[in-house]
Design a protein around this motif. Structure first.
Motif, PDB file in Angstrom:
ATOM      1  N   ASP A 125       0.733  -0.991  -0.199  1.00  0.00           N
ATOM      2  CA  ASP A 125      -0.201  -0.006  -0.024  1.00  0.00           C
ATOM      3  C   ASP A 125       0.829   1.206  -0.352  1.00  0.00           C
ATOM      4  N   THR A 126       2.278   1.031   0.712  1.00  0.00           N
ATOM      5  CA  THR A 126       3.212   2.566   0.452  1.00  0.00           C
ATOM      6  C   THR A 126       4.711   1.436   0.151  1.00  0.00           C
ATOM      7  N   VAL A 127       4.711   2.776  -0.223  1.00  0.00           N
ATOM      8  CA  VAL A 127       6.391   2.490  -0.533  1.00  0.00           C
ATOM      9  C   VAL A 127       7.181   3.543   0.256  1.00  0.00           C
ATOM     10  N   GLY A 128       8.293   3.779   0.872  1.00  0.00           N
ATOM     11  CA  GLY A 128       9.025   4.302   1.536  1.00  0.00           C
ATOM     12  C   GLY A 128      10.036   4.244   1.332  1.00  0.00           C
ATOM     13  N   VAL A 129      10.662   5.453   0.796  1.00  0.00           N
ATOM     14  CA  VAL A 129      11.645   5.377   0.450  1.00  0.00           C
ATOM     15  C   VAL A 129      12.890   6.370   1.501  1.00  0.00           C
ATOM     16  N   VAL A 130      13.566   5.515   1.881  1.00  0.00           N
ATOM     17  CA  VAL A 130      14.152   5.791   3.083  1.00  0.00           C
ATOM     18  C   VAL A 130      15.342   6.592   2.653  1.00  0.00           C
ATOM     19  N   VAL A 131      15.961   7.797   2.950  1.00  0.00           N
ATOM     20  CA  VAL A 131      16.456   9.226   2.436  1.00  0.00           C
ATOM     21  C   VAL A 131      17.116   8.753   4.042  1.00  0.00           C
ATOM     22  N   PRO A 132      18.989   8.235   4.250  1.00  0.00           N
ATOM     23  CA  PRO A 132      19.790   8.664   5.576  1.00  0.00           C
ATOM     24  C   PRO A 132      20.102  10.649   5.270  1.00  0.00           C
ATOM     25  N   ASP A 151       4.717   4.961 -10.332  1.00  0.00           N
ATOM     26  CA  ASP A 151       4.233   3.233 -10.664  1.00  0.00           C
ATOM     27  C   ASP A 151       3.817   2.539 -10.591  1.00  0.00           C
ATOM     28  N   SER A 152       4.178   2.227  -9.210  1.00  0.00           N
ATOM     29  CA  SER A 152       3.497   0.723  -8.430  1.00  0.00           C
ATOM     30  C   SER A 152       2.130   0.718  -8.305  1.00  0.00           C
ATOM     31  N   GLY A 153       1.250   2.067  -8.332  1.00  0.00           N
ATOM     32  CA  GLY A 153       0.404   2.222  -8.294  1.00  0.00           C
ATOM     33  C   GLY A 153       0.383   2.222  -6.404  1.00  0.00           C
ATOM     34  N   ALA A 154       0.962   2.214  -5.687  1.00  0.00           N
ATOM     35  CA  ALA A 154       1.126   2.022  -4.235  1.00  0.00           C
ATOM     36  C   ALA A 154       0.975   3.769  -4.200  1.00  0.00           C
ATOM     37  N   THR A 155       1.300   4.195  -2.512  1.00  0.00           N
ATOM     38  CA  THR A 155       1.563   5.353  -2.309  1.00  0.00           C
ATOM     39  C   THR A 155       2.949   5.867  -1.789  1.00  0.00           C
ATOM     40  N   PRO A 156       3.904   6.646  -2.278  1.00  0.00           N
ATOM     41  CA  PRO A 156       4.523   7.238  -2.089  1.00  0.00           C
ATOM     42  C   PRO A 156       4.997   7.419  -0.821  1.00  0.00           C
ATOM     43  N   LEU A 157       6.044   7.177   0.138  1.00  0.00           N
ATOM     44  CA  LEU A 157       6.509   8.274   1.493  1.00  0.00           C
ATOM     45  C   LEU A 157       7.967   8.300   1.485  1.00  0.00           C
ATOM     46  N   VAL A 158       8.281   9.416   1.661  1.00  0.00           N
ATOM     47  CA  VAL A 158      10.116   9.611   1.922  1.00  0.00           C
ATOM     48  C   VAL A 158       9.886   9.553   3.612  1.00  0.00           C
ATOM     49  N   ILE A 159      11.247   8.842   4.248  1.00  0.00           N
ATOM     50  CA  ILE A 159      11.453   8.018   5.788  1.00  0.00           C
ATOM     51  C   ILE A 159      12.758   9.007   5.527  1.00  0.00           C
ATOM     52  N   ILE A 160      13.312   9.192   6.411  1.00  0.00           N
ATOM     53  CA  ILE A 160      14.350  10.498   6.131  1.00  0.00           C
ATOM     54  C   ILE A 160      15.760   9.705   7.815  1.00  0.00           C
ATOM     55  N   THR A 161      15.498   9.057   7.642  1.00  0.00           N
ATOM     56  CA  THR A 161      16.890   8.050   8.862  1.00  0.00           C
ATOM     57  C   THR A 161      17.702   9.194   8.948  1.00  0.00           C
ATOM     58  N   LYS A 162      17.988   8.524  10.521  1.00  0.00           N
ATOM     59  CA  LYS A 162      19.199   8.929  11.264  1.00  0.00           C
ATOM     60  C   LYS A 162      20.001  10.725  11.503  1.00  0.00           C
ATOM     61  N   ALA A 163      18.574  10.888  11.685  1.00  0.00           N
ATOM     62  CA  ALA A 163      18.320  11.981  11.933  1.00  0.00           C
ATOM     63  C   ALA A 163      18.961  12.547  13.148  1.00  0.00           C
ATOM     64  N   ASP A 164      19.239  11.932  14.114  1.00  0.00           N
ATOM     65  CA  ASP A 164      20.544  12.121  14.854  1.00  0.00           C
ATOM     66  C   ASP A 164      21.669  12.378  14.462  1.00  0.00           C
ATOM     67  N   LEU A 165      22.156  11.772  13.656  1.00  0.00           N
ATOM     68  CA  LEU A 165      23.659  11.194  13.025  1.00  0.00           C
ATOM     69  C   LEU A 165      24.152  13.663  12.497  1.00  0.00           C
ATOM     70  N   ALA A 166      23.291  13.664  12.475  1.00  0.00           N
ATOM     71  CA  ALA A 166      23.553  14.899  11.229  1.00  0.00           C
ATOM     72  C   ALA A 166      23.623  16.384  11.965  1.00  0.00           C
ATOM     73  N   ASP A 167      24.260  18.033  11.609  1.00  0.00           N
ATOM     74  CA  ASP A 167      23.863  18.383  11.781  1.00  0.00           C
ATOM     75  C   ASP A 167      22.964  19.051  11.036  1.00  0.00           C
ATOM     76  N   VAL A 168      23.078  18.732   9.364  1.00  0.00           N
ATOM     77  CA  VAL A 168      22.726  19.390   8.447  1.00  0.00           C
ATOM     78  C   VAL A 168      20.724  18.110   8.341  1.00  0.00           C
ATOM     79  N   ALA A 169      20.558  18.290   8.907  1.00  0.00           N
ATOM     80  CA  ALA A 169      19.187  17.181   9.314  1.00  0.00           C
ATOM     81  C   ALA A 169      18.158  17.855   8.634  1.00  0.00           C
ATOM     82  N   ASP A 170      17.853  19.311   9.040  1.00  0.00           N
ATOM     83  CA  ASP A 170      17.240  20.180   8.927  1.00  0.00           C
ATOM     84  C   ASP A 170      17.021  20.346   7.235  1.00  0.00           C
TER      85      ASP A 170
END
Length: 386
Positions: A125-132, A151-170
């Protein structure tokens, strides 16, 4: 646990999967209706493919997890498929049919000259595109993956990970939000538990989400945080090139207590698009809308007057890198279509032949026009004086 004959297995085939039938793997009333609408003669059980191994499929059926052989005919099964199960002539269980997929995530096979399709997952149902955030943001990779997700027919969702590791997260989050316009973005830190509840709220109970991203992006760590215990191994990521060890070696469904199903995937290094025209339009709808506003229908978006695309680029409305990325993927899909479709190949060659002939005619016409013009000028010069 049972083998393909339905007999108990002494060894557990998956150390990170609790025993359970299809009810633990996303079997909802909607899926039940899907089975009813696609009956299979001789079938006695309903199941879902949990994992695809080299010689067997791990399938969640009514009494637990089964190891079953590949279907003898029809569509090859992939992780996430819903299947009909029934006895063979010897009385052993086998997969009789794969149900039509409600969604399908695919890419072009990794070989440069290949025009074949590799299906990565089905019925999500959802494609979670993981961006560290602990590595530079690769714009083209993100756009390419989102095109496949649309194109898959599912709903895309961007998931940002490791937000605690970088000062440039924002900064990374801001760039992703701009680039993935129209796609929801969730920021997480699995180590601290930040964003996990928000991510869960975006996935409906009984739904399936596939996590897609490069090796070392934190997918396995995120799954452990969502499950609440360590079900996936995690590995270190090298600081020099940000490459991580492939701790996930197969696409596998992981059920959660609320009925949601996760699918972890091995790290994807490249993502060749396969027949993703609709996904391209979903990701670059703004670009295609601009192109449709050009003065001329056959505008090449170069120096033509009234080109809406060039005006948008020159005015800072459209990023030229984004435009070039769109063109590159458009050419890639067109080349793939030519390789896989003989008729398209012939039409392609006819088009170029017509262009060459037309160009030749235009050149001859220009030369003839120049010759006649010179002749008229010379005739005027020879006119006798009175």
């Amino acid at each position: 646990m049972h083998n393909s004959s339905g007999n108990p297995l002494d060894n557990t085939p998956s150390t990170n999967q609790p025993t359970g039938g299809p009810g633990a793997y996303g079997y909802t009333p909607a899926v039940a209706r899907h089975f009813d609408q696609n009956p299979c003669p001789g079938a006695t059980e309903r199941g879902r493919v949990v994992r695809v191994d080299r010689t067997l499929l791990l399938v969640a059926a009514g009494d637990g997890l089964l190891h079953l052989p590949y279907p003898l005919s029809g569509e090859p099964a992939v992780t996430g498929d819903w299947v009909w199960i029934g006895p063979n002539r010897a009385g052993n269980r086998q997969i009789l049919a794969v149900l039509p997929r409600r969604s399908e995530l695919s890419r072009k096979r990794a070989f440069e000259d290949s025009s074949g399709e590799q299906v990565l997952a089905a019925n999500m149902d959802t494609v979670g595109v993981v961006v560290p955030v602990d590595r530079p943001l690769t714009h083209n990779r993100l756009e390419r993956t989102l095109v496949a997700a649309w194109d898959s027919g599912a709903t895309p969702l961007v998931i940002i990970t490791k937000a605690d590791l970088a000062d440039v997260a924002d900064d990374v989050v801001g760039k992703v939000i701009l680039q993935a316009a129209g796609v929801e973005v969730v920021t997480t830190s699995a180590e601290n538990g930040d964003g996990v509840d928000e991510l869960m709220s975006r996935i409906q109970p009984g739904g399936t989400i596939v996590l897609l991203g490069p090796s070392g992006a934190g997918k396995s760590t995120l799954i452990n945080a969502l499950v609440g215990r360590e079900v996936q191994q995690t590995g270190e990521v090298r600081s020099g090139d940000f490459k991580g060890k492939h701790t996930t070696t197969a696409r596998e469904l992981v059920p959660l207590s609320n009925g949601t199903v996760l699918m972890d995937t091995p790290g994807v290094r490249g993502f060749g698009l396969f027949d993703a025209g609709e996904g391209l339009g979903g990701m670059f709808g703004d670009v295609e809308e601009l192109a449709a506003g050009c003065r001329f229908a056959d505008c090449a978006h170069g120096g033509e007057p009234g080109c809406a695309v060039r005006e948008a680029i020159d005015g800072g409305v459209l990023e030229e890198r984004r435009w070039n990325s769109y063109l590159k993927m458009q050419r890639e899909l067109a080349a793939l279509a030519r390789r896989s479709d003989v008729a398209a190949q012939r039409a392609y060659h006819r088009e170029w032949h017509q262009k060459v002939v037309s160009a030749g005619k235009s050149q001859r016409w220009a030369e003839r026009e120049a010759t006649e013009r010179q002749g008229r000028t010379a005739g005027k010069d020879r006119k006798p004086k009175r």
